[in-house]
Design a protein around this motif. Sequence first.
Motif: not given
Length: 296
Positions: A4-33
């Motif tokens: 999982i790339p670090w950038s998948a935890l950083l929402p586009e268009g928002l500064d200084n915010l990091c997400v964790a858990g299932k909120e990370y950026a992934a397609t429905h195909d990649a989520l099974s990973m």
Amino acid sequence: DCGIPWSALLPEGLDNLCVAGKEYAATHDALSMARMQGDLMALGAVAGVAAAHARGATSSFRGVEVGRLQAELLAVGVLQPGDLGPGADRGIPDAEEAAGLASRLAVGPLPLPDHAALLSAGTVARTALEAAFDPGDSSAETMGRALCLLDSTAAVPALLAALDRRLEGPDLPEGPGTPHVSPDHGWAPEPVYLINALAHAGAPGPGLSPALERLAARLVLDASRCDHRFDYVHAIAYALERVAGPAGIPTLRRLLADPVIKDRTLPRGADPRGNVDERLERFAYLELCLARALAR
């Protein structure tokens, strides 16, 4: 495996915010990973360590140096040495690398890390794939789905034709099979992937809606089995919510009137923890998805 790339935890268009858990950026195909408890715990640990780095050094999540972050995660045991295999630190492909990856995809499947890297390149990848795409090639479906994920409509006519071909037999394709009750993040029938890709690209309603109406007319649901037919209904709901228009209304009403789906919602005030049938619970979810698409 694919990291999982670090950038998948950083929402586009928002500064200084990091997400964790299932909120990370992934397609429905990649989520099974990465969707199990161990994966989600590791993502939470990554966010915490990264927050300490951002506070102490850069004052910004986007300024966190990935190499230092990986080193500390290795030191505390969140990452294992095998997690940082070949390509773990590869960057986003430039135009030349994207063109090379697109040319390779045109003649055969790419290894998952290469495929993920290509899709991460955004506009650069879209340009490369559009240049390499040939609707007559055996790879047209794979390349077309990639183009749709990158918001390109260049492959929409070819994928609509492919969808018709895959649905022309007497029986609906069931996919590779699974011991789980649908939905299963690891698989779905091939036509479902085509429908989802077309919907993601915003395929024009006049092209997609008739195919979905024909599909809905062939579905015979069984309340005792939640199988590939669940995936087809869910794909129809997803597509008609994405590509909203009056042409899809009869299809949605047909499915909402099916006795297997109709009135599966819990009554107001009922305790959802009292549910004893996971299949009927899933049909209730389909009713929600179809109603949401109809409202759209």
